[in-house]
Design an enzyme around this catalytic site. Structure first.
Site, PDB file in Angstrom:
ATOM      1  CE  LYS A 153       7.331  12.654 -73.983  1.00 45.48           C
ATOM      2  NZ  LYS A 153       5.968  12.186 -74.322  1.00 45.48           N
ATOM      3  CD  GLU A 228       9.547  13.267 -57.563  1.00 47.14           C
ATOM      4  OE1 GLU A 228       9.391  12.176 -56.965  1.00 47.14           O
ATOM      5  OE2 GLU A 228       9.897  14.313 -56.993  1.00 47.14           O
ATOM      6  CB  CYS A 262       4.234   7.248 -58.325  1.00 47.85           C
ATOM      7  SG  CYS A 262       3.844   8.983 -58.136  1.00 47.85           S
ATOM      8  CD  GLU A 354       4.937   2.135 -59.933  1.00 51.00           C
ATOM      9  OE1 GLU A 354       5.690   2.207 -60.911  1.00 51.00           O
ATOM     10  OE2 GLU A 354       4.637   3.102 -59.211  1.00 51.00           O
TER      11      GLU A 354
HETATM   12  P1  NAP Z   1       7.278   5.879 -69.118  1.00 48.90           P
HETATM   13  O1  NAP Z   1       7.555   5.088 -70.317  1.00 48.90           O
HETATM   14  O2  NAP Z   1       8.349   6.036 -68.121  1.00 48.90           O
HETATM   15  O3  NAP Z   1       6.776   7.321 -69.643  1.00 48.90           O
HETATM   16  C1  NAP Z   1       6.781   8.530 -68.903  1.00 48.90           C
HETATM   17  C2  NAP Z   1       7.118   9.684 -69.835  1.00 48.90           C
HETATM   18  O4  NAP Z   1       8.448   9.507 -70.352  1.00 48.90           O
HETATM   19  C3  NAP Z   1       6.213   9.778 -71.060  1.00 48.90           C
HETATM   20  O5  NAP Z   1       6.036  11.127 -71.407  1.00 48.90           O
HETATM   21  C4  NAP Z   1       7.035   9.050 -72.099  1.00 48.90           C
HETATM   22  O6  NAP Z   1       6.703   9.367 -73.429  1.00 48.90           O
HETATM   23  C5  NAP Z   1       8.432   9.510 -71.765  1.00 48.90           C
HETATM   24  N1  NAP Z   1       9.484   8.642 -72.289  1.00 48.90           N
HETATM   25  C6  NAP Z   1       9.394   7.330 -72.603  1.00 48.90           C
HETATM   26  N2  NAP Z   1      10.576   6.886 -73.080  1.00 48.90           N
HETATM   27  C7  NAP Z   1      11.425   7.937 -73.059  1.00 48.90           C
HETATM   28  C8  NAP Z   1      12.807   8.117 -73.424  1.00 48.90           C
HETATM   29  N3  NAP Z   1      13.540   7.107 -73.893  1.00 48.90           N
HETATM   30  N4  NAP Z   1      13.350   9.341 -73.276  1.00 48.90           N
HETATM   31  C9  NAP Z   1      12.636  10.354 -72.780  1.00 48.90           C
HETATM   32  N5  NAP Z   1      11.344  10.255 -72.434  1.00 48.90           N
HETATM   33  C10 NAP Z   1      10.742   9.056 -72.553  1.00 48.90           C
HETATM   34  O7  NAP Z   1       6.018   5.327 -68.388  1.00 48.90           O
HETATM   35  P2  NAP Z   1       4.768   4.596 -69.093  1.00 48.90           P
HETATM   36  O8  NAP Z   1       5.229   3.699 -70.193  1.00 48.90           O
HETATM   37  O9  NAP Z   1       3.806   5.618 -69.447  1.00 48.90           O
HETATM   38  O10 NAP Z   1       4.251   3.722 -67.908  1.00 48.90           O
HETATM   39  C11 NAP Z   1       4.907   2.485 -67.606  1.00 48.90           C
HETATM   40  C12 NAP Z   1       5.006   2.254 -66.129  1.00 48.90           C
HETATM   41  O11 NAP Z   1       5.718   3.342 -65.528  1.00 48.90           O
HETATM   42  C13 NAP Z   1       3.710   2.229 -65.386  1.00 48.90           C
HETATM   43  O12 NAP Z   1       3.062   1.016 -65.467  1.00 48.90           O
HETATM   44  C14 NAP Z   1       4.182   2.577 -63.991  1.00 48.90           C
HETATM   45  O13 NAP Z   1       4.690   1.459 -63.345  1.00 48.90           O
HETATM   46  C15 NAP Z   1       5.271   3.561 -64.218  1.00 48.90           C
HETATM   47  N6  NAP Z   1       4.813   4.960 -64.102  1.00 48.90           N
HETATM   48  C16 NAP Z   1       5.118   5.634 -62.975  1.00 48.90           C
HETATM   49  C17 NAP Z   1       4.687   6.932 -62.835  1.00 48.90           C
HETATM   50  C18 NAP Z   1       4.990   7.739 -61.626  1.00 48.90           C
HETATM   51  O14 NAP Z   1       4.300   8.725 -61.353  1.00 48.90           O
HETATM   52  N7  NAP Z   1       6.023   7.429 -60.880  1.00 48.90           N
HETATM   53  C19 NAP Z   1       3.960   7.553 -63.830  1.00 48.90           C
HETATM   54  C20 NAP Z   1       3.671   6.831 -64.985  1.00 48.90           C
HETATM   55  C21 NAP Z   1       4.130   5.546 -65.110  1.00 48.90           C
HETATM   56  P3  NAP Z   1       5.579   8.492 -74.197  1.00 48.90           P
HETATM   57  O15 NAP Z   1       4.339   9.178 -73.906  1.00 48.90           O
HETATM   58  O16 NAP Z   1       5.934   8.560 -75.637  1.00 48.90           O
HETATM   59  O17 NAP Z   1       5.655   7.103 -73.678  1.00 48.90           O
END
Ligand code: NAP
Ligand code: MG
Length: 450
Positions: A153, A228, A262, A354
């Site tokens: 996904k 991760e 990250c 972060e």
């Molecule tokens: P996120 O919500 O954790 O999303 C990452 C992935 O998980 C996306 O594909 C998301 O789908 C999916 N997801 C969200 N809720 C889920 C659930 N309940 N069950 C299963 N999968 C789920 O991250 P974000 O909202 O894009 O970003 C928010 C913050 O996360 C950023 O500001 C940053 O601090 C952190 N982040 C960290 C990394 C890293 O590499 N460590 C990468 C991205 C973000 P959707 O596309 O539908 O949201």
């Protein structure tokens, strides 16, 4: 369906893929399950050949994939080319794994004991928007090599390259159902990977908050999980280093990909006797950091991925005392300038959280012990850098910093052939490196009585 926006212009893209329903996700998981026995039984040399063919076809489409990422995610063209090349390289590297999934023969009395690494079945990979291509490949390349089938996904914001890579896999000859891209919402498709009993492992990259929920959800079925998550990595600069070189490299270590990384070195710790010189040189470097249209070959930083992400980063900037900034284009698109904050208090949000944008906090320290204590004063532990000309100090500090990926006198942390992952709340398990395929297998022990 969610409408995709070009982050550089704020304009809608022509094509937005439909989001999968729960029923469609279930059907794709069932097809991946059906495809598993045949894929598991493909002869190792043939599975290797198919992965190399997949790598070759990705290489043939490298420019197309890179341009797609510039359009959908606002990545600089230089980065996007590297990212597409990283997919190819991961596939080539793990194409050598099928013939090398060795077990062991362990001496026992009265018989022979051997171990096997057997694939798990269907693996679900959940990818964030910050590095859509590499993070997908870090999951699917070793998982496929070990004989699993994969459902993946992409993030709702950035599905286009993953969808194209899924098409290229079929063109390369991978059987239908072996790698399936399922665009959709995390709360629908991602959630189904966690709850569906036919998905045997979840690989998640994203926020620590969602990662904790996924780990809790997987516990229900004792489902395997790799996480991760976030980071707040420290770039530790000792006064004995080449301060000019450390200052010149610091902006790239945090502002690359507009800080949406990250591994971003978003805290800079500078030994007090070098602090003023370092900050002066950092200002020069930040002011000349080229934040321009990401399709410009000279661009070092593009826009934020979305208006929401820009607003969330802006809120941190509004609450912080900004020392200086670089430049950013006016007008449409989700732009922010590289921003430097001088922190004096470790309780400041910009120091602890972060931010995931082009914001770096700088703080002075007095000695090695204080540098290590400050670096470790974080729930995260993903990466970090140590600048010093004293090799003993470099090793001492590298051993004491609680983080999975450290670099000395450089900021490189991710190579597909070395392990990658976090301490503490930055994650669980490791990706990449020589052992990654084993993380997609069960080790089976068989004793044969003589
Ligand atoms: P996120 O919500 O954790 O999303 C990452 C992935 O998980 C996306 O594909 C998301 O789908 C999916 N997801 C969200 N809720 C889920 C659930 N309940 N069950 C299963 N999968 C789920 O991250 P974000 O909202 O894009 O970003 C928010 C913050 O996360 C950023 O500001 C940053 O601090 C952190 N982040 C960290 C990394 C890293 O590499 N460590 C990468 C991205 C973000 P959707 O596309 O539908 O949201
Ligand atoms: Mg989210």
């Amino acid at each position: 369906m969610s409408i995709l926006i070009n982050p550089t212009t704020g304009e809608e893209l022509d094509h937005s893929p439909a989001s999968a329903t729960p029923e469609e996700a279930d059907a794709a998981i069932a097809r991946a399950h059906d495809a598993f026995p045949a894929w598991r039984d493909v002869a190792p040399g043939e599975r290797a050949r198919l992965l190399r063919a997949f790598a070759a076809i990705v290489d043939d489409h490298l420019e197309e994939l890179a341009q797609l990422e510039v359009l959908n995610a606002g990545h600089t063209i230089g980065n996007a080319r590297w990212e597409a090349g990283n997919v190819r390289d991961c596939l080539n590297y793990y194409s050598a794994a099928p013939e090398r999934l060795f077990g062991r023969q362990i001496p026992v009395a009265g018989g022979t004991d051997v171990t096997f690494h057997e694939p798990l079945g269907v693996v679900g990979i959940i990818v964030p928007w910050n590095f859509p291509m590499p993070i997908a490949a870090w999951g699917f390349a070793p998982a496929l090599a070990a004989g699993n089938t994969v459902v993946l996904k992409p993030a709702e914001l950035t599905p286009l390259t993953a969808i194209r890579i899924g098409e290229l896999a079929v063109e390369a000859g991978l059987p239908e159902g072996v790698l399936t891209i399922i665009p959709g919402k995390g709360s629908v498709v991602g959630e189904r990977f966690v709850t569906h009993p036919l998905v045997r492992k979840v690989c998640f990259t994203g926020s620590t908050g969602v990662g904790k929920r996924i780990m809790a959800g997987c516990a229900e079925q004792v489902k395997r999980v790799t996480l991760e998550l976030g980071g707040k990595s420290a770039n530790i600069v000792f006064a004995d280093t080449d301060v000019a070189a450390a200052a010149a490299s610091a902006p790239g270590a945090v502002f690359d990909n507009a800080g949406q990384d990250c591994c971003a070195r978003s805290r800079i710790l500078v030994q007090r006797s070098a602090y003023d010189e370092f900050v002066g040189r950092l200002e020069t470097a930040v002011r000349s950091f080229r934040v321009v249209d990401p399709s410009d070959e000279q661009s070092q930083m593009g826009p934020m991925v979305s208006s929401g992400q820009r607003d969330s980063v802006q809120a941190y900037i509004d609450d912080a005392s900004v020392a200086f900034t670089g430049s950013a284009p006016d007008g449409p698109g989700w732009w922010l300038p590289p921003t430097v904050v001088e922190s004096r208090d470790t309780s400041e949000a910009v120091w602890r959280e972060e931010v995931f944008g082009p914001v770096v906090a700088v703080m002075a320290f007095d000695d090695e012990d204080e540098a290590v204590a400050l670096a470790n004063d974080s729930d995260y532990g993903l990466s970090g850098s140590i600048f010093t000309s004293d090799v003993g100090r470099a090793l001492r500090v590298a051993r004491r910093v609680e983080a999975g990926n450290l670099s000395v006198n450089s900021h490189s942390s991710v190579r597909y052939w070395t392990p990658f992952g976090g301490y503490k709340q930055s994650g669980l398990g490791r990706e990449l490196g020589p052992d990654a395929p084993n993380a997609f297998t069960e080790e089976k022990n068989v004793f044969i009585a003589h």
